[in-house]
Structure formats: C-alpha cells, structure tokens
Design a protein around this motif. Structure first.
Motif, PDB file in Angstrom:
ATOM      1  N   PRO A  89      31.662  39.766  37.630  1.00 18.69           N
ATOM      2  CA  PRO A  89      33.026  39.926  38.140  1.00 18.69           C
ATOM      3  C   PRO A  89      33.231  39.302  39.527  1.00 18.69           C
ATOM      4  N   THR A  90      32.213  39.355  40.371  1.00 19.25           N
ATOM      5  CA  THR A  90      32.336  38.781  41.718  1.00 19.25           C
ATOM      6  C   THR A  90      32.524  37.272  41.639  1.00 19.25           C
ATOM      7  N   PHE A  91      31.712  36.620  40.807  1.00 22.36           N
ATOM      8  CA  PHE A  91      31.833  35.163  40.647  1.00 22.36           C
ATOM      9  C   PHE A  91      33.184  34.799  40.055  1.00 22.36           C
ATOM     10  N   SER A  92      33.600  35.537  39.015  1.00 21.43           N
ATOM     11  CA  SER A  92      34.882  35.261  38.359  1.00 21.43           C
ATOM     12  C   SER A  92      36.037  35.382  39.347  1.00 21.43           C
ATOM     13  N   GLU A  93      35.991  36.430  40.177  1.00 25.11           N
ATOM     14  CA  GLU A  93      37.053  36.638  41.171  1.00 25.11           C
ATOM     15  C   GLU A  93      37.074  35.500  42.192  1.00 25.11           C
ATOM     16  N   THR A  94      35.894  35.135  42.700  1.00 28.27           N
ATOM     17  CA  THR A  94      35.801  34.053  43.675  1.00 28.27           C
ATOM     18  C   THR A  94      36.291  32.749  43.077  1.00 28.27           C
ATOM     19  N   PHE A  95      35.898  32.476  41.837  1.00 26.98           N
ATOM     20  CA  PHE A  95      36.313  31.253  41.157  1.00 26.98           C
ATOM     21  C   PHE A  95      37.832  31.224  40.968  1.00 26.98           C
ATOM     22  N   ALA A  96      38.386  32.355  40.524  1.00 29.26           N
ATOM     23  CA  ALA A  96      39.836  32.438  40.307  1.00 29.26           C
ATOM     24  C   ALA A  96      40.595  32.232  41.612  1.00 29.26           C
ATOM     25  N   GLN A 117      46.293  26.099  40.420  1.00 29.02           N
ATOM     26  CA  GLN A 117      46.993  26.624  39.250  1.00 29.02           C
ATOM     27  C   GLN A 117      48.485  26.768  39.531  1.00 29.02           C
ATOM     28  N   GLN A 118      48.820  27.231  40.737  1.00 30.84           N
ATOM     29  CA  GLN A 118      50.227  27.363  41.100  1.00 30.84           C
ATOM     30  C   GLN A 118      50.907  25.996  41.120  1.00 30.84           C
ATOM     31  N   ASP A 119      50.220  25.001  41.671  1.00 27.22           N
ATOM     32  CA  ASP A 119      50.777  23.644  41.701  1.00 27.22           C
ATOM     33  C   ASP A 119      51.006  23.119  40.283  1.00 27.22           C
ATOM     34  N   ILE A 120      50.028  23.363  39.408  1.00 28.15           N
ATOM     35  CA  ILE A 120      50.145  22.904  38.022  1.00 28.15           C
ATOM     36  C   ILE A 120      51.332  23.587  37.339  1.00 28.15           C
ATOM     37  N   MET A 121      51.450  24.914  37.525  1.00 36.45           N
ATOM     38  CA  MET A 121      52.550  25.644  36.895  1.00 36.45           C
ATOM     39  C   MET A 121      53.900  25.177  37.444  1.00 36.45           C
ATOM     40  N   SER A 181      39.571  30.572  44.219  1.00 31.95           N
ATOM     41  CA  SER A 181      39.436  29.184  44.666  1.00 31.95           C
ATOM     42  C   SER A 181      40.364  28.255  43.890  1.00 31.95           C
ATOM     43  N   MET A 182      40.727  28.632  42.665  1.00 31.27           N
ATOM     44  CA  MET A 182      41.579  27.792  41.826  1.00 31.27           C
ATOM     45  C   MET A 182      43.052  28.186  41.885  1.00 31.27           C
ATOM     46  N   LYS A 183      43.374  29.266  42.584  1.00 29.63           N
ATOM     47  CA  LYS A 183      44.734  29.815  42.575  1.00 29.63           C
ATOM     48  C   LYS A 183      45.782  28.791  43.003  1.00 29.63           C
ATOM     49  N   GLU A 184      45.518  28.120  44.104  1.00 31.48           N
ATOM     50  CA  GLU A 184      46.495  27.161  44.635  1.00 31.48           C
ATOM     51  C   GLU A 184      46.736  26.014  43.652  1.00 31.48           C
TER      52      GLU A 184
END
Length: 194
Positions: free
Chosen positions: A90-97, A104-108, A99-102
C-alpha cells in the motif's frame, strides 16, 4: 580508445605517485582520482575523451539493444510478478499514485476537451443499462446523503459566503423594487378613478 585508457591510467598513476603508502585505501584512491579530475588538466582530458568519436560510439546505445533490454526485463514473466508484488504494497501504491496525480489530471483535462472522447462518453452513458444503473445510484440513500453533504459544504464554504450574501441582498432589493412598483401602480389607478 586505448590511448584514452592509457591517458587516464597515467593521470591516475601520476596523482598516486606522490603517496608514500604502497597500497592506498579505496577512499584515498577515490580522493586522488576526484582531485585529479578537478584540475584543469583532468578536465581537459575528459573533454578530449568525450569528444572522441570512438568513445561516443561506446556511449550510444543501439535502439535494438534498448528494445531487447526492455522486452527481456520489464516485459518478462519475472518482471510481471515483481510489479504485481510491488503494487500490493500500500505504501508503494500510494507513493506511485501521488507521483502520477499531476500527469493524470493533465491527461483528464486534455481528454475532456477532446470532442471524440466526449462523444464516446455520451455514447457510453447513453446506453439503457448504464442509464438504469446511474438512476439507481442517484436515487440511493447513500448518494442522497453525499449530495446533501456536498451542498452543505458548498453553502458553508467561506469562499462562497460573501457571494451568498450579495445574492440575498440583490434578491431583497429586487423584491422591494417590485413591491414599491406595485404600490405606485395602485396609487396611480386610484387617482384615475373619479
């Protein structure tokens, strides 16, 4: 290429020549090489080495080699297992998510501007099954409660409170004008009567 290796070896040996110890430690050797590379002569040697076409060819990776490396490592069964196991943490998944948030927002944001994507969404949500599911979800008690909470948060938002006050004042002023207009109209009618 040999001349550059020999030249680097000579520079290193020249830097080591002043030492009294016959077997310098790793740290001493590292410091000597670093010091040597920071001198003007060391920098000049590095520039010459990096501008040599033979040396450049050694640094450039062939496209086929890169492709094979990716296929053999990232797309192999072992790599697939590694990524599955890694994403279970869960820690890795959260960190990965995060790091990709910005991105993903740009893509959306870009997708929402794309007419073909909007049309696909309309088609998807326009399907009878999808409409039934949405209707069921929107009429559920959980959804109603969430909507009520969102509305309450919106009403209580400090950013919107001043706007609400302005709207209420404007509505009150419009109502008063309407009443005074009605009263003025009745008065005029009474004056016209004989």
């Amino acid at each position: 290429m040999r001349k550059w290796i020999i030249l680097i070896g000579v520079v290193v040996l020249a830097g080591c020549g002043g030492q009294q110890s016959s077997n310098p430690s790793y740290e001493e050797t590292k410091k000597m090489i670093t010091d040597t590379m920071q001198t003007e002569e060391g920098k000049k040697v590095m520039r010459q080495m990096l501008s040599d076409p033979e040396f450049k060819e050694l640094l450039i990776l062939e496209q086929e080699d890169v492709k094979n490396s990716i296929e053999n490592t990232l797309l192999s069964k072992d790599a697939e297992k590694f990524w599955k196991d890694t994403f279970k943490d869960p820690t890795f998944s959260e960190t990965f998510a995060k790091s990709m948030k910005e991105q993903q927002q740009d893509i959306m944001t870009e997708l929402m501007k794309d007419a073909s994507f909007q049309k696909e969404l309309e088609t998807f949500f326009g399907q009878p099954d999808m409409q039934k599911q949405l209707e069921t979800i929107l009429q559920s008690a959980t959804m109603r409660k969430e909507i009520e909470e969102i509305v309450q948060e919106t009403v209580d938002s400090p950013l919107l409170k001043t706007k609400w006050q302005e709207l209420i004042k404007a509505a009150g002023a419009a109502e008063e004008e309407g009443k005074s207009g009605e009263a003025g109209g009745k008065k005029k009618e009474e004056e016209k009567k004989p």
